[in-house]
Design a protein around this motif. Structure first.
Motif, PDB file in Angstrom:
ATOM      1  N   THR A   1      73.571 -11.506  85.473  1.00  0.00           N
ATOM      2  CA  THR A   1      74.420 -10.426  84.961  1.00  0.00           C
ATOM      3  C   THR A   1      75.877 -10.837  84.877  1.00  0.00           C
ATOM      4  O   THR A   1      76.575 -10.518  83.903  1.00  0.00           O
ATOM      5  CB  THR A   1      74.280  -9.176  85.854  1.00  0.00           C
ATOM      6  OG1 THR A   1      72.910  -8.767  85.885  1.00  0.00           O
ATOM      7  CG2 THR A   1      75.135  -8.036  85.307  1.00  0.00           C
ATOM      8  N   LEU A   2      76.371 -11.553  85.883  1.00  0.00           N
ATOM      9  CA  LEU A   2      77.775 -11.923  85.879  1.00  0.00           C
ATOM     10  C   LEU A   2      78.085 -12.917  84.763  1.00  0.00           C
ATOM     11  O   LEU A   2      79.191 -12.925  84.217  1.00  0.00           O
ATOM     12  CB  LEU A   2      78.177 -12.498  87.243  1.00  0.00           C
ATOM     13  CG  LEU A   2      79.685 -12.711  87.472  1.00  0.00           C
ATOM     14  CD1 LEU A   2      80.486 -11.460  87.143  1.00  0.00           C
ATOM     15  CD2 LEU A   2      79.947 -13.147  88.902  1.00  0.00           C
ATOM     16  N   ALA A   3      77.129 -13.739  84.396  1.00  0.00           N
ATOM     17  CA  ALA A   3      77.338 -14.656  83.271  1.00  0.00           C
ATOM     18  C   ALA A   3      77.547 -13.883  81.979  1.00  0.00           C
ATOM     19  O   ALA A   3      78.386 -14.246  81.148  1.00  0.00           O
ATOM     20  CB  ALA A   3      76.155 -15.613  83.134  1.00  0.00           C
ATOM     21  N   THR A   4      76.794 -12.801  81.782  1.00  0.00           N
ATOM     22  CA  THR A   4      76.982 -12.005  80.568  1.00  0.00           C
ATOM     23  C   THR A   4      78.316 -11.283  80.590  1.00  0.00           C
ATOM     24  O   THR A   4      78.954 -11.101  79.549  1.00  0.00           O
ATOM     25  CB  THR A   4      75.855 -10.971  80.408  1.00  0.00           C
ATOM     26  OG1 THR A   4      75.897 -10.032  81.470  1.00  0.00           O
ATOM     27  CG2 THR A   4      74.501 -11.650  80.388  1.00  0.00           C
TER      28      THR A   4
ATOM     29  N   LEU B   1      80.471  -1.947  79.703  1.00  0.00           N
ATOM     30  CA  LEU B   1      81.793  -1.590  79.215  1.00  0.00           C
ATOM     31  C   LEU B   1      82.510  -2.762  78.572  1.00  0.00           C
ATOM     32  O   LEU B   1      83.662  -2.627  78.192  1.00  0.00           O
ATOM     33  CB  LEU B   1      82.647  -1.048  80.370  1.00  0.00           C
ATOM     34  CG  LEU B   1      82.093   0.179  81.096  1.00  0.00           C
ATOM     35  CD1 LEU B   1      83.024   0.618  82.222  1.00  0.00           C
ATOM     36  CD2 LEU B   1      81.874   1.326  80.113  1.00  0.00           C
ATOM     37  N   LEU B   2      81.819  -3.900  78.454  1.00  0.00           N
ATOM     38  CA  LEU B   2      82.485  -5.087  77.927  1.00  0.00           C
ATOM     39  C   LEU B   2      82.149  -5.305  76.473  1.00  0.00           C
ATOM     40  O   LEU B   2      81.045  -5.016  76.012  1.00  0.00           O
ATOM     41  CB  LEU B   2      82.061  -6.327  78.723  1.00  0.00           C
ATOM     42  CG  LEU B   2      82.421  -6.323  80.208  1.00  0.00           C
ATOM     43  CD1 LEU B   2      81.933  -7.597  80.849  1.00  0.00           C
ATOM     44  CD2 LEU B   2      83.918  -6.185  80.393  1.00  0.00           C
ATOM     45  N   ASP B   3      83.115  -5.827  75.756  1.00  0.00           N
ATOM     46  CA  ASP B   3      82.902  -6.253  74.372  1.00  0.00           C
ATOM     47  C   ASP B   3      83.529  -7.626  74.249  1.00  0.00           C
ATOM     48  O   ASP B   3      84.627  -7.780  73.739  1.00  0.00           O
ATOM     49  CB  ASP B   3      83.540  -5.264  73.397  1.00  0.00           C
ATOM     50  CG  ASP B   3      83.286  -5.665  71.943  1.00  0.00           C
ATOM     51  OD1 ASP B   3      82.379  -6.470  71.723  1.00  0.00           O
ATOM     52  OD2 ASP B   3      84.014  -5.175  71.061  1.00  0.00           O
TER      53      ASP B   3
ATOM     54  N   ASP C   1      76.715 -11.136  76.268  1.00  0.00           N
ATOM     55  CA  ASP C   1      75.346 -10.722  76.531  1.00  0.00           C
ATOM     56  C   ASP C   1      74.395 -11.561  75.678  1.00  0.00           C
ATOM     57  O   ASP C   1      74.158 -11.274  74.510  1.00  0.00           O
ATOM     58  CB  ASP C   1      75.189  -9.231  76.212  1.00  0.00           C
ATOM     59  CG  ASP C   1      73.806  -8.710  76.588  1.00  0.00           C
ATOM     60  OD1 ASP C   1      72.997  -9.501  77.107  1.00  0.00           O
ATOM     61  OD2 ASP C   1      73.545  -7.520  76.359  1.00  0.00           O
ATOM     62  N   PHE C   2      73.830 -12.600  76.276  1.00  0.00           N
ATOM     63  CA  PHE C   2      72.952 -13.501  75.533  1.00  0.00           C
ATOM     64  C   PHE C   2      71.687 -12.798  75.055  1.00  0.00           C
ATOM     65  O   PHE C   2      71.092 -13.200  74.050  1.00  0.00           O
ATOM     66  CB  PHE C   2      72.586 -14.708  76.398  1.00  0.00           C
ATOM     67  CG  PHE C   2      73.759 -15.586  76.731  1.00  0.00           C
ATOM     68  CD1 PHE C   2      74.346 -16.384  75.765  1.00  0.00           C
ATOM     69  CD2 PHE C   2      74.301 -15.602  78.013  1.00  0.00           C
ATOM     70  CE1 PHE C   2      75.430 -17.194  76.057  1.00  0.00           C
ATOM     71  CE2 PHE C   2      75.383 -16.410  78.322  1.00  0.00           C
ATOM     72  CZ  PHE C   2      75.959 -17.201  77.340  1.00  0.00           C
ATOM     73  N   SER C   3      71.261 -11.746  75.762  1.00  0.00           N
ATOM     74  CA  SER C   3      70.044 -11.041  75.358  1.00  0.00           C
ATOM     75  C   SER C   3      70.218 -10.321  74.028  1.00  0.00           C
ATOM     76  O   SER C   3      69.230  -9.998  73.358  1.00  0.00           O
ATOM     77  CB  SER C   3      69.629 -10.039  76.439  1.00  0.00           C
ATOM     78  OG  SER C   3      70.578  -8.993  76.547  1.00  0.00           O
ATOM     79  N   ALA C   4      71.458 -10.059  73.630  1.00  0.00           N
ATOM     80  CA  ALA C   4      71.721  -9.380  72.362  1.00  0.00           C
ATOM     81  C   ALA C   4      71.762 -10.349  71.183  1.00  0.00           C
ATOM     82  O   ALA C   4      71.902  -9.913  70.033  1.00  0.00           O
ATOM     83  CB  ALA C   4      73.040  -8.608  72.444  1.00  0.00           C
TER      84      ALA C   4
END
Length: 283
Positions: free
Chosen positions: A132-135, A278-280, A140-143
């Motif tokens: 999670t902290l990497a994303t 909350l991150l972009d 967000d690599f999953s996106a």
């Protein structure tokens, strides 16, 4: 060759795969679980008729090249690849390409590092696991579709980067050199892998920087031990960078940690609380 068992095994592996896992749209009229036969055939570089005959237990003896293509298309693990070869009556050879299967213990390790940003890359620089902290620190690599999780494509071909540092990282230029040099060694280890060959063709065709670095024929770069991310939410985050090799999978675990008591440690703690919702974070 055990045609019946081979057919059943191919069907079971095809039906477990989701289209998104291989970069295909799910569609609204998909009536079969997993992938369609024609999709597997396309990914394996064989005809749909040939693949259909294999699944119907009436196909000819598949060659080693066909089995390698099916292994890649169906995302088989090393054990499954060997099993496929045995069912076809063919002695398994060396892995056709970089492994994308991450051990369960490594996945558990990523989750047990809540104060560190950690992820796993394949030998061709595809991000294949992350915490999670990497994303929160990067993105967000999953996106992302699978091809866009490849860091070589991101650093050399991303049109949105336009000369900017990837994720605002201080050592982007150094990382680019490392990617080019390590990919040359990867290409030598997997000379028969079409994905690695296609990646290198893309980079040579689309990046003058990669072409220049590739032409240097270097295969080793001193790793960067410290780097700084210019994060849009928390500002500069300086981290220690450690890379642990997973020799049997030809993979690497990258771990970013901040010096205890430093402002960067506070920044990472904030990111771990805020999370990715909350991150972009721009790519």
């Amino acid at each position: 060759m055990n045609r019946a068992e081979l057919a059943a095994f191919l069907r079971s592996r095809r039906e477990r795969l989701r289209p998104a896992e291989v970069g295909l749209p799910a569609g609204v009229r998909r009536r079969t679980p997993g992938l369609r036969r024609e999709e597997v055939a396309q990914l394996a570089y064989i005809s749909t008729e040939y693949y259909t005959r294999l699944e119907q237990a009436r196909g000819p003896h598949p060659s080693r090249e066909v089995l390698s293509g099916l292994s890649r298309a169906l995302r088989l693990t090393d054990a499954e690849r060997d099993h496929l070869h045995h069912l076809a009556g063919v002695t398994p050879g060396p892995p056709p390409g970089p492994s994308r299967e991450v051990r369960r213990s490594i996945l558990d390790l990523l989750e047990r590092l809540p104060q560190a940003a950690a992820f796993v890359t394949s030998a061709s620089y595809e991000v294949i696991a992350w915490n999670t902290l990497a994303t929160a620190l990067m993105e967000d690599f999953s996106a992302l579709p699978r091809r866009d999780r490849n860091l070589a494509r991101r650093v050399f071909l991303d049109p949105h980067r336009a000369g900017r540092r990837l994720w605002g990282v201080s050592d982007t230029d150094h990382f680019a050199r490392s990617v080019a040099h390590n990919l040359r060694a990867t290409a030598a280890r997997y000379p028969g892998d079409p994905e690695t060959a296609e990646l290198i063709r893309e980079l040579l065709a689309g990046s003058a920087e990669f072409t220049r670095l590739w032409s240097a024929h270097e295969v080793a770069v001193t790793p960067a031990l410290i780097k700084t991310f210019d994060h849009p939410l928390v500002g500069p985050v300086t981290v220690n960078c450690d890379a642990l090799d997973i020799a049997d999978r030809d993979q690497r675990v990258v771990i970013y940690t901040a010096t205890p008591g430093s402002p960067s440690e506070e920044a990472l703690r904030l990111l771990s609380v805020v999370g990715t919702q909350l991150l972009d974070v721009p790519g």
